[in-house]
Design a protein around this motif. Sequence first.
Motif, PDB file in Angstrom:
ATOM      1  N   ASN A  37      -5.874   1.200  -4.024  1.00  0.00           N
ATOM      2  CA  ASN A  37      -6.301   2.448  -3.404  1.00  0.00           C
ATOM      3  C   ASN A  37      -7.461   3.079  -4.146  1.00  0.00           C
ATOM      4  OD1 ASN A  37      -4.368   2.116  -1.481  1.00  0.00           O
ATOM      5  ND2 ASN A  37      -3.065   3.807  -2.120  1.00  0.00           N
ATOM      6  N   ARG A  38      -7.390   3.056  -5.482  1.00  0.00           N
ATOM      7  CA  ARG A  38      -8.498   3.611  -6.273  1.00  0.00           C
ATOM      8  C   ARG A  38      -9.776   2.815  -6.048  1.00  0.00           C
ATOM      9  NH1 ARG A  38      -4.339   3.914 -10.179  1.00  0.00           N
ATOM     10  NH2 ARG A  38      -5.133   2.014 -11.194  1.00  0.00           N
ATOM     11  N   ARG A  39      -9.643   1.497  -6.006  1.00  0.00           N
ATOM     12  CA  ARG A  39     -10.804   0.629  -5.833  1.00  0.00           C
ATOM     13  C   ARG A  39     -11.453   0.804  -4.472  1.00  0.00           C
ATOM     14  NH1 ARG A  39      -8.545  -4.709  -5.314  1.00  0.00           N
ATOM     15  NH2 ARG A  39      -8.534  -4.174  -3.104  1.00  0.00           N
ATOM     16  N   ASP A  40     -10.623   0.916  -3.419  1.00  0.00           N
ATOM     17  CA  ASP A  40     -11.127   0.959  -2.050  1.00  0.00           C
ATOM     18  C   ASP A  40     -11.371   2.370  -1.531  1.00  0.00           C
ATOM     19  OD1 ASP A  40     -10.878  -1.751  -2.183  1.00  0.00           O
ATOM     20  OD2 ASP A  40      -9.064  -1.868  -0.969  1.00  0.00           O
ATOM     21  N   GLY A  41     -11.085   3.387  -2.354  1.00  0.00           N
ATOM     22  CA  GLY A  41     -11.283   4.755  -1.906  1.00  0.00           C
ATOM     23  C   GLY A  41     -10.369   5.136  -0.765  1.00  0.00           C
ATOM     24  N   GLN A  42      -9.144   4.599  -0.758  1.00  0.00           N
ATOM     25  CA  GLN A  42      -8.203   4.849   0.329  1.00  0.00           C
ATOM     26  C   GLN A  42      -7.080   5.775  -0.117  1.00  0.00           C
ATOM     27  OE1 GLN A  42      -6.920   0.968   1.583  1.00  0.00           O
ATOM     28  NE2 GLN A  42      -8.786   0.583   2.740  1.00  0.00           N
ATOM     29  N   GLU A  43      -7.403   6.767  -0.897  1.00  0.00           N
ATOM     30  CA  GLU A  43      -6.365   7.677  -1.384  1.00  0.00           C
ATOM     31  C   GLU A  43      -5.628   8.358  -0.230  1.00  0.00           C
ATOM     32  OE1 GLU A  43      -5.429   7.746  -4.377  1.00  0.00           O
ATOM     33  OE2 GLU A  43      -7.076   6.735  -5.363  1.00  0.00           O
ATOM     34  N   MET A  44      -6.321   8.555   0.888  1.00  0.00           N
ATOM     35  CA  MET A  44      -5.671   9.220   2.019  1.00  0.00           C
ATOM     36  C   MET A  44      -4.519   8.391   2.602  1.00  0.00           C
ATOM     37  SD  MET A  44      -8.162   8.734   5.328  1.00  0.00           S
ATOM     38  CE  MET A  44      -6.892   9.334   6.423  1.00  0.00           C
ATOM     39  N   GLN A  45      -4.483   7.104   2.267  1.00  0.00           N
ATOM     40  CA  GLN A  45      -3.430   6.255   2.800  1.00  0.00           C
ATOM     41  C   GLN A  45      -2.320   6.044   1.767  1.00  0.00           C
ATOM     42  OE1 GLN A  45      -3.759   4.380   5.899  1.00  0.00           O
ATOM     43  NE2 GLN A  45      -5.737   5.141   6.478  1.00  0.00           N
ATOM     44  N   GLY A  46      -2.229   6.916   0.766  1.00  0.00           N
ATOM     45  CA  GLY A  46      -1.344   6.656  -0.352  1.00  0.00           C
ATOM     46  C   GLY A  46      -0.033   7.410  -0.387  1.00  0.00           C
ATOM     47  N   ARG A  47       0.457   7.906   0.730  1.00  0.00           N
ATOM     48  CA  ARG A  47       1.694   8.691   0.707  1.00  0.00           C
ATOM     49  C   ARG A  47       2.860   7.897   0.129  1.00  0.00           C
ATOM     50  NH1 ARG A  47       4.326  13.021   2.919  1.00  0.00           N
ATOM     51  NH2 ARG A  47       2.463  13.788   3.944  1.00  0.00           N
ATOM     52  N   PHE A  48       3.037   6.669   0.549  1.00  0.00           N
ATOM     53  CA  PHE A  48       4.193   5.903   0.078  1.00  0.00           C
ATOM     54  C   PHE A  48       3.991   5.361  -1.332  1.00  0.00           C
ATOM     55  CE2 PHE A  48       5.008   5.964   4.642  1.00  0.00           C
ATOM     56  CZ  PHE A  48       6.338   6.352   4.639  1.00  0.00           C
ATOM     57  N   GLU A  49       2.748   5.128  -1.718  1.00  0.00           N
ATOM     58  CA  GLU A  49       2.488   4.696  -3.086  1.00  0.00           C
ATOM     59  C   GLU A  49       2.878   5.774  -4.096  1.00  0.00           C
ATOM     60  OE1 GLU A  49       0.607   4.240  -0.502  1.00  0.00           O
ATOM     61  OE2 GLU A  49      -0.702   2.476  -0.675  1.00  0.00           O
ATOM     62  N   LYS A  50       2.943   7.026  -3.638  1.00  0.00           N
ATOM     63  CA  LYS A  50       3.309   8.125  -4.532  1.00  0.00           C
ATOM     64  C   LYS A  50       4.815   8.249  -4.738  1.00  0.00           C
ATOM     65  CE  LYS A  50      -0.739  11.075  -3.890  1.00  0.00           C
ATOM     66  NZ  LYS A  50      -1.208  12.439  -3.564  1.00  0.00           N
ATOM     67  N   GLU A  51       5.600   7.537  -3.955  1.00  0.00           N
ATOM     68  CA  GLU A  51       7.050   7.590  -4.127  1.00  0.00           C
ATOM     69  C   GLU A  51       7.444   6.899  -5.436  1.00  0.00           C
ATOM     70  OE1 GLU A  51       9.162   9.138  -2.348  1.00  0.00           O
ATOM     71  OE2 GLU A  51       8.164   9.534  -0.428  1.00  0.00           O
ATOM     72  N   ASP A  52       8.622   7.283  -5.976  1.00  0.00           N
ATOM     73  CA  ASP A  52       9.041   6.724  -7.263  1.00  0.00           C
ATOM     74  C   ASP A  52       9.598   5.307  -7.092  1.00  0.00           C
ATOM     75  OD1 ASP A  52      11.763   6.878  -6.443  1.00  0.00           O
ATOM     76  OD2 ASP A  52      11.912   8.928  -7.211  1.00  0.00           O
ATOM     77  N   PRO A  53       9.728   4.559  -8.202  1.00  0.00           N
ATOM     78  CA  PRO A  53      10.214   3.172  -8.121  1.00  0.00           C
ATOM     79  C   PRO A  53      11.581   3.037  -7.464  1.00  0.00           C
ATOM     80  CG  PRO A  53       9.216   3.578 -10.261  1.00  0.00           C
ATOM     81  CD  PRO A  53       9.289   4.913  -9.573  1.00  0.00           C
ATOM     82  N   GLU A  54      12.441   4.022  -7.647  1.00  0.00           N
ATOM     83  CA  GLU A  54      13.774   3.949  -7.034  1.00  0.00           C
ATOM     84  C   GLU A  54      13.672   3.872  -5.518  1.00  0.00           C
ATOM     85  OE1 GLU A  54      18.032   6.405  -6.860  1.00  0.00           O
ATOM     86  OE2 GLU A  54      16.308   7.240  -7.924  1.00  0.00           O
ATOM     87  N   PHE A  55      12.770   4.653  -4.953  1.00  0.00           N
ATOM     88  CA  PHE A  55      12.548   4.635  -3.510  1.00  0.00           C
ATOM     89  C   PHE A  55      12.158   3.232  -3.053  1.00  0.00           C
ATOM     90  CE2 PHE A  55       9.614   4.802   0.064  1.00  0.00           C
ATOM     91  CZ  PHE A  55      10.263   5.609   0.982  1.00  0.00           C
ATOM     92  N   LEU A  64       5.382  -3.970 -10.416  1.00  0.00           N
ATOM     93  CA  LEU A  64       4.145  -4.730 -10.240  1.00  0.00           C
ATOM     94  C   LEU A  64       3.500  -4.380  -8.907  1.00  0.00           C
ATOM     95  CD1 LEU A  64       2.113  -6.885 -11.044  1.00  0.00           C
ATOM     96  CD2 LEU A  64       3.683  -8.628 -10.125  1.00  0.00           C
ATOM     97  N   GLY A  65       4.310  -4.256  -7.863  1.00  0.00           N
ATOM     98  CA  GLY A  65       3.773  -3.910  -6.552  1.00  0.00           C
ATOM     99  C   GLY A  65       3.107  -2.541  -6.544  1.00  0.00           C
ATOM    100  N   LEU A  66       3.754  -1.554  -7.166  1.00  0.00           N
ATOM    101  CA  LEU A  66       3.162  -0.220  -7.215  1.00  0.00           C
ATOM    102  C   LEU A  66       1.874  -0.212  -8.021  1.00  0.00           C
ATOM    103  CD1 LEU A  66       6.310   2.058  -7.640  1.00  0.00           C
ATOM    104  CD2 LEU A  66       4.805   1.887  -5.651  1.00  0.00           C
ATOM    105  N   GLN A  67       1.859  -0.951  -9.113  1.00  0.00           N
ATOM    106  CA  GLN A  67       0.636  -1.042  -9.930  1.00  0.00           C
ATOM    107  C   GLN A  67      -0.506  -1.625  -9.101  1.00  0.00           C
ATOM    108  OE1 GLN A  67       0.971  -3.748 -13.248  1.00  0.00           O
ATOM    109  NE2 GLN A  67      -0.793  -2.904 -14.302  1.00  0.00           N
ATOM    110  N   ARG A  68      -0.229  -2.684  -8.371  1.00  0.00           N
ATOM    111  CA  ARG A  68      -1.254  -3.301  -7.519  1.00  0.00           C
ATOM    112  C   ARG A  68      -1.729  -2.330  -6.435  1.00  0.00           C
ATOM    113  NH1 ARG A  68       1.623  -8.955  -5.761  1.00  0.00           N
ATOM    114  NH2 ARG A  68       1.311 -10.194  -7.661  1.00  0.00           N
ATOM    115  N   ALA A  69      -0.783  -1.661  -5.781  1.00  0.00           N
ATOM    116  CA  ALA A  69      -1.122  -0.789  -4.654  1.00  0.00           C
ATOM    117  C   ALA A  69      -1.978   0.392  -5.102  1.00  0.00           C
ATOM    118  CB  ALA A  69       0.151  -0.296  -3.980  1.00  0.00           C
ATOM    119  N   ARG A  70      -1.613   0.995  -6.216  1.00  0.00           N
ATOM    120  CA  ARG A  70      -2.367   2.150  -6.690  1.00  0.00           C
ATOM    121  C   ARG A  70      -3.752   1.741  -7.167  1.00  0.00           C
ATOM    122  NH1 ARG A  70       3.148   4.331  -9.631  1.00  0.00           N
ATOM    123  NH2 ARG A  70       4.023   5.343  -7.767  1.00  0.00           N
ATOM    124  N   LYS A  71      -3.856   0.580  -7.783  1.00  0.00           N
ATOM    125  CA  LYS A  71      -5.155   0.064  -8.204  1.00  0.00           C
ATOM    126  C   LYS A  71      -6.029  -0.226  -6.996  1.00  0.00           C
ATOM    127  CE  LYS A  71      -7.261  -3.694 -10.883  1.00  0.00           C
ATOM    128  NZ  LYS A  71      -6.991  -4.925 -11.687  1.00  0.00           N
TER     129      LYS A  71
END
Length: 213
Positions: free
Chosen positions: A150-168, A141-148
């Motif tokens: 970033n897309r909404r706010d145009g903050q893709e440049m701040q998304g390094r950790f959002e790209k990590e897998d759920p295990e991380f 749920l947290g990753l879903q919120r974070a990625r949404k």
Amino acid sequence: MPPGKFVTFEGIEGAGKTTHLDHLCRYLDERGFHYLLTREPGGTAFGEEIRVVLLHPSGAPRHPMGELLLYLADRVQHLDQVIRPALAQGIHVLCDRYHDATRAYQGFARGVAPELIDRLASLLEILTPDLTVVFEVDVMLGLQRARKRNRRDGQEMQGRFEKEDPEFHGKVLEGYRALARQEPGRFRFVDTHGDFQEAQNRVRSIVESFLRN
């Protein structure tokens, strides 16, 4: 004049940490609290430059130790230039992420030995917060919120950790829980799965009562 109190806010991506902190600050403003809001990485001009390097999703790969040292460099500058001076003037400091994030992300999730992180923190005289509030949410749920977000706010440049897998992120969450078991008196947890206002009321209650005592 008594020193200010140092309160930090932590959580995995998408736990609602920054949004809750924004609402908390409005509440504290209404009640006349004297505080400083800051963040890590960042909080100083030097720290903001490090933030871009650390969080840019298309940046070059880096060794976990290199990443750790960048966070610590940011923290030393932040403590010297912002946090310690404010506390000495009796101003409460509220910080969006701090050293427990390093212990959870670079330690528990990246695999840097916790003993090494603690040793470096001791050598660098990293200040321990008076109170740490951790926002808890299910990893997916947290990753879903974070990625949404970033897309909404145009903050893709701040998304390094959002790209990590759920295990991380699961390791990060367990890291915060393990840290709390080591220092139960300092940590408070807020569940952000459900109603926002209910969670916000808990945050306000925790922080306001702490700052008044």
